[in-house]
Motif scaffolding. Structure first.
Motif, mmCIF file in Angstrom:
data_model
loop_
_atom_site.group_PDB
_atom_site.id
_atom_site.type_symbol
_atom_site.label_atom_id
_atom_site.label_comp_id
_atom_site.label_asym_id
_atom_site.label_seq_id
_atom_site.Cartn_x
_atom_site.Cartn_y
_atom_site.Cartn_z
ATOM 1 N N ARG A 102 24.055 28.767 35.089
ATOM 2 C CA ARG A 102 25.429 29.286 35.083
ATOM 3 C C ARG A 102 25.981 29.398 33.671
ATOM 4 O O ARG A 102 26.605 30.378 33.305
ATOM 5 N N GLU B 35 34.136 41.079 41.610
ATOM 6 C CA GLU B 35 33.394 40.445 42.697
ATOM 7 C C GLU B 35 31.910 40.786 42.626
ATOM 8 O O GLU B 35 31.047 39.925 42.840
ATOM 9 N N LEU C 153 30.196 38.830 39.858
ATOM 10 C CA LEU C 153 29.965 37.440 40.248
ATOM 11 C C LEU C 153 28.713 37.307 41.113
ATOM 12 O O LEU C 153 27.894 36.408 40.906
ATOM 13 N N THR C 154 28.560 38.204 42.081
ATOM 14 C CA THR C 154 27.386 38.113 42.955
ATOM 15 C C THR C 154 26.110 38.447 42.195
ATOM 16 O O THR C 154 25.019 38.027 42.611
ATOM 17 N N ARG D 119 29.245 35.463 34.617
ATOM 18 C CA ARG D 119 30.510 34.759 34.518
ATOM 19 C C ARG D 119 31.581 35.820 34.273
ATOM 20 O O ARG D 119 31.370 36.761 33.513
ATOM 21 N N GLU E 130 45.644 33.325 40.655
ATOM 22 C CA GLU E 130 44.600 32.536 41.311
ATOM 23 C C GLU E 130 45.042 32.091 42.698
ATOM 24 O O GLU E 130 44.244 32.053 43.635
ATOM 25 N N ARG E 131 46.331 31.793 42.829
ATOM 26 C CA ARG E 131 46.828 31.308 44.114
ATOM 27 C C ARG E 131 46.966 32.430 45.136
ATOM 28 O O ARG E 131 46.631 32.260 46.310
ATOM 29 N N GLY F 172 43.487 35.190 44.024
ATOM 30 C CA GLY F 172 42.315 34.597 43.406
ATOM 31 C C GLY F 172 41.030 34.933 44.138
ATOM 32 O O GLY F 172 41.001 35.080 45.343
ATOM 33 N N ARG F 173 39.960 35.049 43.383
ATOM 34 C CA ARG F 173 38.643 35.278 43.947
ATOM 35 C C ARG F 173 37.740 34.155 43.470
ATOM 36 O O ARG F 173 37.735 33.808 42.290
ATOM 37 N N LEU F 174 36.954 33.601 44.361
ATOM 38 C CA LEU F 174 36.130 32.451 44.058
ATOM 39 C C LEU F 174 35.243 32.735 42.853
ATOM 40 O O LEU F 174 34.491 33.706 42.830
ATOM 41 N N GLY F 175 35.346 31.872 41.845
ATOM 42 C CA GLY F 175 34.459 31.988 40.696
ATOM 43 C C GLY F 175 35.063 32.665 39.486
ATOM 44 O O GLY F 175 34.504 32.579 38.390
ATOM 45 N N GLN G 267 37.333 33.197 36.253
ATOM 46 C CA GLN G 267 37.971 32.342 35.257
ATOM 47 C C GLN G 267 39.234 33.070 34.774
ATOM 48 O O GLN G 267 39.150 34.000 33.974
#
Length: 331
Positions: A4, A25, A28-29, A33, A45-46, A49-52, A54
């Motif tokens: 990572r 997205e 990320l897949t 990073r 983010e709240r 937000g998308r997982l991963g 920064q």
């Protein structure tokens, strides 16, 4: 397997939007990073937000913010776009100039989503990468100026640029696009379609996950690209009748179709910037506007392409416009 902390870094400007979010997205897949610039990263983010991702605090209009956020990046994705067609003249150039400066500062390739706004009727119906760009609208002139700025930065400063041009975007998340803001009403099961042009004329659509897949695959083939590259995506080339038929398949019912009331749009346009800008785009619905993807197919072997019914089903689900199935209603 790439660790990572050794993965390549991409900076995405406009990650809460349609193109930027889809590309973020997909990166990320693919193991990248991804840093996402936002003026309020906590809220982004709240709520979006998308997982991963920064999230990095910064303003796309402030060059120093974008340059700082790009540190260590090998890719900068310029997905920023003023919402609802508003104030393109005041916002587009400063945001792009900031992205150019950021990509140049770290030697990154800049990825830019192109549009058909650049073209006038002299280039229709089939647009190639070499078609003349003689826009007939203010937005089209701005887009031509933006691409000219990218070409100049590539020619004079060695900036690496990748432009992927598509038709009208749509995808599984709400956004600034014709499907969710013109053809259907988000937030409730689709019951009717409002179509902007003659139903027998073909129009180019671009499903955002396919666009993101194309951009990422091209960007990851950086060694095989020239410093300045433009590719066209064919996307979903559909007549109005074909689009409505696909929507009916997803909805599981016949859908009444009405024409967009252009006279009403014209009446409101002097007092509403969004309506005024929509009115400028009417000519794109009155004649076939399609993109030739021969160059893209030669590079990738085939264009990423989700079947239209699957793409529309995902889009309607994301827009809260998919009719509930009988068993769901019973439950």
């Amino acid at each position: 397997m790439t660790l990572r902390n050794e993965a390549k870094l991409a900076l995405v400007i406009g990650a809460t939007g349609g193109v930027g979010g889809a590309v973020a997205e997909r990166l990320l897949t693919a193991g990248w990073r991804v840093s996402a610039l936002n003026r309020d990263p906590q809220t982004a983010e709240r709520t979006r937000g998308r997982l991963g991702l920064q999230w990095v605090k910064g303003d796309a209009m402030v060059e120093a913010d974008v340059v700082a956020a790009a540190e260590g990046a090998s890719l900068v994705v310029h997905g920023a776009n003023p919402p609802a067609y508003r104030n393109w003249a005041g916002l587009q150039a400063p945001m792009l100039n900031a992205s150019i400066a950021a990509a140049r500062s770290v030697g990154a390739r800049l990825v830019f989503p192109g549009t058909v706004y650049n073209y006038g009727p002299d280039a229709f119906p089939d647009l190639t990468e070499a078609s003349p760009q003689h826009p007939r609208t203010r937005k089209g002139a701005i887009r031509v100026q933006m691409e000219a700025a990218l070409a100049r930065a590539s020619r004079e400063d060695g900036l690496k640029v990748l432009i992927v041009r598509c038709g009208d975007f749509f995808g599984p998340k709400p956004g600034n696009n014709w499907l969710s803001q013109g053809l259907i009403k988000p937030g409730k099961p689709i019951a009717a379609v409002t179509y902007p042009g003659p139903p027998s004329i073909a129009h180019g659509w671009a499903y955002l996950p396919d666009v993101a897949e194309t951009m990422v695959r091209l960007a990851e083939d950086g060694a095989g690209l020239a410093d300045f590259e433009v590719f066209h995506m064919r996307g979903q080339a559909l007549t109005g009748d074909e689009l409505v038929a696909a929507l009916e398949t997803v909805a599981g019912r016949k859908l009444p179709v009405s024409r967009l009331p252009w006279l009403a749009v014209r009446a409101v346009a002097p007092f509403n910037e969004t309506m005024r800008e929509m009115l400028e785009m009417r000519y794109l619905w009155e004649t076939p506007v399609l993109l030739d993807n021969a160059k893209l197919v030669a590079r990738l072997g085939a264009e990423p392409h989700t079947p239209i019914v699957d793409a529309l089903r995902a889009a309607l689900e994301g827009l809260g416009a998919l009719p509930q199935r009988p068993q769901a209603l019973a439950a």
